[in-house]
Design a protein around this motif. Structure first.
Motif, mmCIF file in Angstrom:
data_model
loop_
_atom_site.group_PDB
_atom_site.id
_atom_site.type_symbol
_atom_site.label_atom_id
_atom_site.label_comp_id
_atom_site.label_asym_id
_atom_site.label_seq_id
_atom_site.Cartn_x
_atom_site.Cartn_y
_atom_site.Cartn_z
ATOM 1 N N UNK A 31 0.820 -0.881 0.022
ATOM 2 C CA UNK A 31 -0.022 -0.174 -0.102
ATOM 3 C C UNK A 31 0.985 1.195 0.005
ATOM 4 N N UNK A 32 1.865 1.150 0.784
ATOM 5 C CA UNK A 32 2.912 2.500 0.920
ATOM 6 C C UNK A 32 3.436 2.800 -0.390
ATOM 7 N N UNK A 33 4.109 1.648 -1.045
ATOM 8 C CA UNK A 33 4.657 1.752 -2.368
ATOM 9 C C UNK A 33 3.681 2.062 -3.459
ATOM 10 N N UNK A 34 2.450 1.786 -3.464
ATOM 11 C CA UNK A 34 1.621 2.228 -4.374
ATOM 12 C C UNK A 34 1.328 3.878 -4.231
ATOM 13 N N UNK A 35 1.271 4.140 -2.892
ATOM 14 C CA UNK A 35 1.118 5.660 -2.493
ATOM 15 C C UNK A 35 2.376 6.416 -3.279
ATOM 16 N N UNK A 36 3.327 5.847 -3.190
ATOM 17 C CA UNK A 36 4.551 6.322 -3.839
ATOM 18 C C UNK A 36 4.423 6.636 -5.391
ATOM 19 N N UNK A 37 3.863 5.728 -6.020
ATOM 20 C CA UNK A 37 3.792 5.571 -7.354
ATOM 21 C C UNK A 37 2.680 6.626 -7.441
ATOM 22 N N UNK A 38 1.563 6.677 -6.959
ATOM 23 C CA UNK A 38 0.386 7.520 -7.018
ATOM 24 C C UNK A 38 1.003 9.101 -6.946
ATOM 25 N N UNK A 153 9.761 14.688 -1.738
ATOM 26 C CA UNK A 153 9.515 13.532 -1.668
ATOM 27 C C UNK A 153 8.758 13.148 -0.162
ATOM 28 N N UNK A 154 8.546 11.839 0.090
ATOM 29 C CA UNK A 154 8.223 11.286 1.368
ATOM 30 C C UNK A 154 8.951 10.273 2.028
ATOM 31 N N UNK A 155 9.238 10.322 3.278
ATOM 32 C CA UNK A 155 10.036 8.937 3.953
ATOM 33 C C UNK A 155 8.637 8.493 4.847
ATOM 34 N N UNK A 156 8.293 7.177 4.688
ATOM 35 C CA UNK A 156 7.492 6.681 5.370
ATOM 36 C C UNK A 156 7.919 5.508 6.347
ATOM 37 N N UNK A 157 7.897 5.567 7.525
ATOM 38 C CA UNK A 157 8.622 4.543 8.353
ATOM 39 C C UNK A 157 7.446 3.935 9.123
ATOM 40 N N UNK A 158 7.224 2.505 8.948
ATOM 41 C CA UNK A 158 6.022 1.744 9.637
ATOM 42 C C UNK A 158 6.658 1.106 10.575
ATOM 43 N N UNK A 159 6.674 0.813 11.642
ATOM 44 C CA UNK A 159 7.200 -0.050 12.735
ATOM 45 C C UNK A 159 6.358 -0.597 13.671
ATOM 46 N N UNK A 160 6.840 -1.495 14.690
ATOM 47 C CA UNK A 160 6.017 -2.110 15.508
ATOM 48 C C UNK A 160 4.440 -2.579 14.910
ATOM 49 N N UNK A 161 4.622 -3.223 13.812
ATOM 50 C CA UNK A 161 3.698 -3.936 12.990
ATOM 51 C C UNK A 161 2.919 -5.042 14.037
ATOM 52 N N UNK A 162 1.713 -4.839 14.166
ATOM 53 C CA UNK A 162 0.845 -5.817 14.755
ATOM 54 C C UNK A 162 1.219 -5.783 16.180
ATOM 55 N N UNK A 163 1.723 -4.659 16.920
ATOM 56 C CA UNK A 163 1.883 -4.905 18.126
ATOM 57 C C UNK A 163 0.782 -4.837 19.020
ATOM 58 N N UNK A 164 -0.183 -4.511 18.653
ATOM 59 C CA UNK A 164 -1.789 -4.814 19.321
ATOM 60 C C UNK A 164 -2.527 -5.894 18.947
ATOM 61 N N UNK A 165 -2.011 -6.798 18.184
ATOM 62 C CA UNK A 165 -2.358 -8.117 17.924
ATOM 63 C C UNK A 165 -1.308 -9.125 18.228
ATOM 64 N N UNK A 166 -0.931 -9.576 19.499
ATOM 65 C CA UNK A 166 0.265 -10.576 19.542
ATOM 66 C C UNK A 166 0.057 -11.793 19.136
ATOM 67 N N UNK A 167 -1.181 -12.330 18.860
ATOM 68 C CA UNK A 167 -1.243 -13.918 18.643
ATOM 69 C C UNK A 167 -1.115 -13.751 17.088
ATOM 70 N N UNK A 168 -1.506 -13.033 16.262
ATOM 71 C CA UNK A 168 -1.178 -12.516 14.681
ATOM 72 C C UNK A 168 0.187 -12.392 14.554
ATOM 73 N N UNK A 169 0.768 -11.442 15.476
ATOM 74 C CA UNK A 169 2.243 -11.317 15.417
ATOM 75 C C UNK A 169 3.205 -12.315 15.506
ATOM 76 N N UNK A 170 2.835 -13.126 16.725
ATOM 77 C CA UNK A 170 3.559 -14.269 16.864
ATOM 78 C C UNK A 170 3.564 -15.450 15.980
#
Length: 752
Positions: A31-38, A153-170
């Motif tokens: 999604x983020x890369x598509x936003x860059x292309x758009x 330009x734009x720099x987008x840093x996305x971290x701690x992905x799924x931090x609030x969904x521990x089972x899915x993250x595991x």
């Protein structure tokens, strides 16, 4: 109309937000890369770390205004759509206004951006308002850098992905990393195929914290087009999966639809490199992919390749798939754009036009490469494309023909040819049983003349055979075949519904060996079952016995860790990034089978597989053939990836498995690599009793007893039947109706 970011009207957002989904790191990155292309970016840099669940995307797009930064992460915020009727004219990837909102719900987003006519960069930290970025700004102890004064330009840093969904993250952290890398590469291929001018670079961080290059793409020439362009992009994204300049371009236009295809002339071992796109979006249609696969299978695509190993295989034990990229351009439709939250197309509005054109373009490719495409497939495509109405008189004939082809395949899935119908003639006796000279090979045995009917016709009429729908109590049952003719034909219908089991075979009485090729048996009779005359192929019988004996001994060695291996030196196999990731993921599984290797890079920086030891039987079979070793090893790693083979789990074995008499080897049959199965099939065939070998009554008895103890007693190592029922015996008699069948018809799998 303004191209700046602002909230969607409530009525429009309600219609768009009909589906919600939880993102993964790969879908968030897409999604983020598509936003860059758009945002009209021409340069995109990606940094991915699957171990910390974090990625960074840097582009040189138009950037975001300070007021727009505070809208990022809110639902239904976009710059691409203002009114519902504008959807059909959307040319961008995003338009819902929910992508960054979904990502921000399960991660922490940091944004640095700059618009060209602004002097400074702006910063948006999680849970805070946008602010001017200065030289003292830090986050997580690291200094943040903005864009040059003359840049944008734009720099987008996305971290701690799924931090609030521990089972899915595991769960995600436990998955093999190669799966995520493959998904990312497929997404990047989709974007670069339709935006080849973009310069894209991607790095990934491995488990040791080292950065490695996954993709470094730059279009080398603006003149590349068609298959050359598709091949160039594909090889840059996936590596040298196919040789350069081996993709062929074909275009087909009609009814407002343009289909452009690039198809490889040579096969690969993995079917993952098959892509369908409609208006720059993925076309997800398993049905059309199966039909394309059927076309390639019918013409035996892949029977030859550029690098054929010197070692030949019996049959086609190894997979061969084409690489193709098929891109469809047609009028955009609202229904196509809102079918899936992932922006894929499941069922296009023009599917009645698009699907036949896709199959037609595959047919044209096969014909241009010299393959003989079956007329049935060609006619079917023409009928679908041209929407021809079949008259009733023709429809019945077409239906009969189609059903005949289907049933003959399903009824004889053990490579049995369609039997010939023989008219019943009471005045005629059975031909002498196999009076031809003794031969070892089936091909050398001459066929006896066909028996003539009572009206002295030179050849009997043929009747179509059908397979009745019935529920069998055993998956090892002999295929049921019934003649459509009202007259009795090859074998009585009630006989062909007869089901053989190991227990029936064990209680059989040996009659005699027939012409040093077959063994005649009589089943035991009971109150609810009449005696049946059976004939056993002595070669297929002994082949099955020896195969299961070899497999049992081999599995015993594998489970106990006593498999015989030989050390190797200096054997290196070139692999691409995808293959390297797979071999690293399944290294332990290969070691279970005695295959030990290391994955590294040579002095020139190429990924290589360094073989350190192989099982003795595989090393003897390969005899140093690098192409053969690569083929068989890749086949198993792909089978593991696609769950066609299961992992061998020695920890779950019972204590009884140390005793070979109680060893339940059969439960490991879905784990064995195909190369070992092929080796044992060939070994069993060569060492088995041959046609022409004389057997005593005692030897026949021992052979049938061992066959009844096999797990799969009714077919040989290569799938041919080992036992066939001939006829029922008359009640109270050991005689049988000789005019019901002949060995010439019943054993039509053999050239007698």
């Amino acid at each position: 109309m303004s191209n700046r970011i602002e909230p969607l009207p409530p009525t429009l957002s309600e219609r768009l937000n009909s589906q919600t989904h939880v993102v993964s790191i790969t879908s968030a990155l897409k999604e983020v890369v598509q936003n860059s292309i758009d945002a009209k970016a021409t340069t995109i840099t990606i940094q991915l770390n699957l171990y910390s669940m974090h990625f960074v995307v840097i582009d040189n797009g138009i950037g975001l205004l300070p007021a727009e930064l505070d809208l990022i992460g809110r639902p239904n915020v976009t710059s691409k759509l203002k009114r519902w009727n504008q959807i059909k004219n959307v040319k961008t990837y995003g338009f819902r206004g929910n992508a960054l909102h979904s990502i921000s719900e399960v991660s922490k987003i940091t944004i640095i951006t700059k618009v060209k006519n602004y002097n400074s960069s702006w910063l948006k930290l999680p849970d805070s308002e946008a602010c001017l970025l200065d030289s003292k700004t830090r986050t997580d102890g690291k200094k943040l850098h903005g864009f040059p004064s003359d840049g944008q330009g734009t720099l987008m840093s996305v971290g701690h992905i799924l931090y609030n969904l521990p089972v899915r993250r595991k769960i995600f952290m436990q998955e093999p990393k190669y799966k995520s890398y493959n998904t990312v590469r497929e997404d990047l291929l989709q974007l670069l195929i339709h935006n080849p001018h973009i310069k894209m670079k991607m790095e990934y961080t491995d488990e040791y914290g080292r950065r490695n290059m996954l993709l470094n793409y730059t279009l080398r020439s603006v003149w590349l087009e068609g298959a050359d362009l598709y091949s160039y992009v594909f090889r840059n994204v996936f590596g040298p999966v196919i040789p350069a300049n081996t993709m062929k371009a074909i275009r087909l236009k009609g009814k407002g639809v343009l289909v452009t295809a690039a198809i490889s002339k040579f096969p690969v071992r993995l079917k993952d490199f098959q892509f369908l796109f409609i208006n720059r979006r993925k076309y997800i249609n398993s049905t059309i992919l199966k039909e394309i696969k059927s076309l390639f299978r019918q013409v035996a695509f892949g029977s030859s390749s550029i690098t054929e190993p010197s070692i030949k295989s019996v049959g086609k034990p190894y997979n061969a798939y084409p690489v193709f990229i098929i891109d469809v351009e047609c009028t955009s439709n609202i229904d196509d754009l809102i079918q899936s939250p992932s922006k894929d197309i499941i069922r296009p509005t023009l599917h009645e036009v698009i699907d036949p054109m896709i199959k037609k373009i595959v047919t044209l490719f096969l014909k241009s490469e010299g393959y003989s495409v079956p007329e049935t497939a060609v006619n079917k495509e023409e009928q679908e494309q041209e929407q021809i109405q079949i008259p009733r008189s023709m429809a019945h004939e077409f239906s009969t023909k189609s059903n005949s082809l289907l049933t003959s395949k399903s009824g004889f899935d053990s490579k049995i040819k369609m039997a010939k119908y023989i008219h019943k003639d009471p005045t005629e006796t059975i031909n002498p049983i196999l009076r031809s000279p003794n031969k070892v090979t089936k091909k050398a045995i001459k066929r006896l003349p066909r028996p003539l009917s009572s009206n002295n016709q030179k050849s009997p009429n043929k009747r179509r055979l059908k397979t009745p729908i019935s529920t069998n109590d055993c998956w090892l049952d002999i295929p049921n075949v019934i003649s459509n003719s009202p007259n009795k034909g090859l074998i009585e219908s009630d006989l062909m519904a007869y089901q053989l089991t190991s227990s029936i075979l064990k209680d059989c009485t040996i009659i005699n060996q027939v012409d040093d090729k077959f063994i005649l048996l009589k089943t035991a009779s009971s109150q609810d079952r009449e005696s049946v005359l059976l004939i056993v192929d002595q070669h297929a019988c002994d082949e099955r016995i020896k195969l299961e004996s070899y497999l049992k001994d081999f599995f015993q060695d594998v489970i106990n860790g006593t498999i015989s291996s030989q050390p190797l030196w200096g054997i290196e196999i070139d692999v691409n990034f995808n293959e390297r990731a797979l071999f690293e993921a399944f290294r332990t599984e290969f070691q279970e089978w005695g295959i030990v290797y290391q994955v590294s890079q040579n002095f020139s920086g190429r990924d290589i597989l360094m073989l350190q030891s192989l099982p003795t039987l595989l090393n003897s079979k390969a005899n140093g053939d690098i192409y053969y070793l690569k083929k068989v090893l890749l086949q198993h790693v792909y089978d593991l990836q696609n769950f066609k083979r299961l992992k061998l789990n020695r920890k779950d074995r019972s204590t009884n498995e140390t005793n070979i008499s109680k060893f339940d080897w059969w439960k490991y049959i879905n784990c064995i690599p195909k190369v070992f199965q092929e080796i044992f099939n060939s070994k069993a065939c060569r060492s088995a009793i041959m046609f022409g070998d004389k057997l005593t009554q005692q030897e026949c008895t021992i052979l049938i007893k061992k066959l009844s103890e096999c797990k799969v007693p009714f077919q040989c190592a290569h799938g041919r039947p080992s036992v066939i029922p001939l006829t029922k015996l008359r009640p109270g008699s050991d005689s049988y109706d000789k005019d019901i069948c002949t060995l010439n018809g019943a054993l039509s799998d053999y050239d007698i």
